[in-house]
Enzyme design. Structure first.
Site, mmCIF file in Angstrom:
data_model
loop_
_atom_site.group_PDB
_atom_site.id
_atom_site.type_symbol
_atom_site.label_atom_id
_atom_site.label_comp_id
_atom_site.label_asym_id
_atom_site.label_seq_id
_atom_site.Cartn_x
_atom_site.Cartn_y
_atom_site.Cartn_z
ATOM 1 N N HIS A 1 0.941 -1.268 -0.041
ATOM 2 C CA HIS A 1 -0.059 0.317 -0.036
ATOM 3 C C HIS A 1 0.840 1.325 -0.164
ATOM 4 C CE1 HIS A 1 -3.024 -2.862 0.961
ATOM 5 N NE2 HIS A 1 -2.891 -2.813 1.783
ATOM 6 N N LYS B 1 15.902 22.026 -11.599
ATOM 7 C CA LYS B 1 15.567 20.615 -11.386
ATOM 8 C C LYS B 1 16.067 19.348 -12.219
ATOM 9 C CE LYS B 1 11.651 19.561 -10.867
ATOM 10 N NZ LYS B 1 10.300 19.874 -11.317
ATOM 11 N N GLU C 1 9.573 7.773 -16.703
ATOM 12 C CA GLU C 1 8.856 8.977 -17.435
ATOM 13 C C GLU C 1 7.955 8.744 -18.614
ATOM 14 O OE1 GLU C 1 8.004 13.032 -14.731
ATOM 15 O OE2 GLU C 1 9.696 13.016 -15.572
#
Ligand code: ARG
Length: 457
Positions: free
Chosen positions: A155, A282, A289
Site C-alpha cells: 500500500h 530541476k 516517466e
C-alpha cells in the site's frame, strides 16, 4: 494502369488512392518482401512452373532492387498502393515481361502474411537480446548493492525490511517470464503461409516445404484460409510487449518515487535525466516517466489489433492492412525503452543511508516481534494484538519500538523481555527471512545464482 486494372473502366479517385495505400508504412517490409519473393521464385523454377532463365533474371532483378532501395534510389508512389506492387512494378521495368511471372501461384494475401511472419520472427529475436541486456544490468546493480537494506512496501506504506537487491530482482524474474513468452511466441510466428494463394491454395504444383526450408521456417500452415487470415502471432507479440511494458512501467514508478527528494533512495545519473526550462534546480526522471507513458501506446496497439480482428469474416479483409502501423510502433517503442532502461539502471546511484534511515526509524519490525511471541507459544492472532498495542503506545509517546523499556515490554506480555529487542533491528528482520525466495542474504544469494544461470541460457 494499375497492376489489377483490367476490369476497371475508370481511374481510382485520388482520395481513395491515398486512403487505401499502405506504401507510406509497409515500405518498411521491403527486405522481407524481396527475401520472400526470391524464395518463391526459386521454388517456382525448381517445380518447373517458370523457366530457369526467367527465374535467373527475376532473382538478379530483385537483388538489384534491394540495393537500389537501400541507396534510396527508387521512388515510391501512392498509385502503386503497397510494397508488393512496387517491387513487382520495378522488377518488370527492369527485366521486362519475365517480371510478370513472379506473381504466379501467389497472392498479395499470402505474400503479406509471409512478410509479416519474417518481420515478427526477426524482431522477436532482437527484443529477446534487449531484454537480456536489461536483466544483466539489473542483476549487476543488485549484486553491487547486495548488503543494502530498504523498507519493503505494501500500500506504499512501510511494511517489512528487505534487501534492495531482493526488490530489484523481482523485476529480473518478471523480465525472465517476458523473455519466455517471446520465445514461445516465436513458435507461432515460425509458420510459413506462402502457397495459400488468395485463400484457397493454388492450381500450380508448388512445393511449399521448399519455401519453408529456404526461409528457415519450422513448419507451415496446414490450412490455406487460416494462413492468410491469421494474425495471432502479431497479437501475441503485442500482448507480450504490453506485459513487458507494464513491468517496465511499474519499475519506472518505483524509480520515479525513489529519485524524489522525499525518498532520496536513488540518484539517477545526469546523462539519464533532463532539466527544466524555467526551474534551474530541476533534475527530472524523464526516461522513467516516458517509459511509463509509452506503455499506454503499446497497450493501445494491442487493443487496436484485437478490435480490428474480432469482427472479420474469413479470409483476408482489407481491414487487416491496419495490422502494420501499430506493430511497427510497438516494435520501435519496446526496443527503445529496453535499450535506454539498461543504461539508466546501470548508472543509477543507490543511496543506502537514506534507505536505512527510512527502514530503521519505523515499525517495520513489528511482524518480527509478533512472530517472536508465537515462538514462545502465543497464538498469532493474540500476538498481533499485543504488538499492535505496543505500536500504538510508541506512536502516542513518539518513540521507537526498540526504545521500549524491559518493564514496558513485560507489561505488554510476560513473554517479552530484553532478548526481544535484539530481534528488532532491520538486519535481524532481514536475516530471519530464510524461507526460499525470502529476503535473507543466503536466500537472495541463491536467487542471484539462479538468475545468473537463467541469464547464461
Ligand atoms: N497492402 C495490403 C495489406 O497490407 C496487402 C494485401 C492486399 N491484398 C488485397 N487483396 N488487397 O494488407
Amino acid at each position: 494502369m494499375k497492376l489489377w486494372g483490367g476490369r476497371f473502366s475508370k481511374d481510382t479517385d485520388a482520395l481513395v488512392e491515398k486512403f487505401t495505400a499502405s506504401i507510406p508504412f509497409d515500405r518498411r517490409l521491403a527486405d522481407e518482401d524481396i527475401l520472400g519473393s526470391m524464395a518463391h521464385c526459386r521454388m517456382l523454377a525448381a517445380c518447373g512452373i517458370i523457366g530457369a532463365e526467367d527465374a535467373a533474371a527475376i532473382l538478379k532483378g530483385l537483388e538489384e532492387i534491394k540495393e537500389e532501395i537501400g541507396r534510396g534510389e527508387l521512388e515510391f508512389s501512392l498509385a502503386l498502393e503497397d510494397i508488393h506492387m512496387h517491387v513487382e512494378k520495378w522488377l518488370t521495368e527492369k527485366i521486362g515481361a519475365a517480371g510478370g511471372r513472379l506473381h504466379t501461384a501467389r497472392s498479395r494475401n499470402d505474400q503479406v502474411a509471409l512478410d509479416l511472419h519474417l518481420f515478427v520472427r526477426r524482431e522477436i529475436r532482437e527484443v529477446e537480446l534487449l531484454i537480456k541486456n536489461l536483466q544483466e544490468a539489473i542483476l549487476n546493480v543488485a549484486e553491487a548493492n547486495f548488503d543494502v537494506i530498504m523498507p519493503g512496501y505494501t500500500h506504499l506504506q512501510r511494511a517489512q525490511p528487505i534487501l534492495f537487491a531482493h526488490h530489484l530482482l523481482a523485476y529480473f524474474w518478471m523480465l525472465e517470464r517476458d523473455l519466455a513468452r517471446f520465445r514461445d511466441a516465436y513458435k507461432r510466428a515460425d509458420l510459413m503461409p506462402l502457397g495459400a494463394g488468395a485463400l484457397a491454395g493454388t492450381t500450380f504444383p508448388v512445393n511449399r516445404e521448399m519455401v519453408a526450408e529456404e526461409l528457415g521456417f519450422a513448419s507451415l500452415y496446414e490450412n490455406s484460409i487460416d494462413a492468410v487470415s491469421d494474425r495471432d502471432f502479431v497479437a501475441e507479440f503485442h500482448f507480450n510487449s504490453s506485459l513487458l511494458m507494464t513491468h517496465l512501467s511499474r519499475l519506472s514508478e518505483d524509480i520515479i518515487l525513489w529519485s524524489s527528494a522525499e525518498f532520496g533512495f536513488v540518484t539517477l545519473d545526469d546523462a539519464f535525466t533532463t532539466g527544466s526550462s524555467i526551474m534551474p534546480q530541476k533534475k527530472n526522471p524523464d526516461v522513467a516517466e516516458l517509459v511509463r507513458g509509452k506503455s499506454g501506446r503499446v497497450l493501445g496497439n494491442l487493443v487496436a489489433l484485437l478490435t480490428m480482428l474480432k469482427g472479420l469474416p474469413l479470409a483476408y479483409n482489407r481491414d487487416m492492412q491496419e495490422d502494420k502501423e501499430g506493430l511497427f510502433d510497438t516494435v520501435d517503442t519496446v526496443k527503445m525503452c529496453l535499450a535506454v532502461y539498461a543504461g539508466m539502471i546501470g548508472t543509477m546511484k543507490v543511496n543506502s543511508d537514506r534507505m536505512y534511515v527510512a527502514v530503521d526509524g519505523d515499525f517495520a519490525s513489528a511482524t518480527d516481534l509478533a512472530d517472536h511471541l508465537v515462538r514462545k507459544g502465543m497464538p498469532f492472532r493474540e500476538a498481533h494484538a499485543v504488538v499492535g498495542r505496543l505500536v500504538a503506545k510508541c506512536v502516542q509517546e513518539k518513540k521507537r519500538l526498540d526504545s521500549l523499556t524491559v518493564q514496558e515490554l513485560a507489561d505488554a506480555s510476560p513473554l517479552l523481555g530484553e532478548e526481544s529487542l535484539k530481534l528488532l533491528s532491520p538486519q535481524s528482520c532481514v536475516a530471519a527471512r530464510q524461507s526460499r525466495g525470502g529476503t535473507a542474504r543466503e536466500a537472495v544469494a541463491g536467487q542471484v545464482a539462479a538468475a545468473r544461470v537463467a541469464l547464461a541460457k
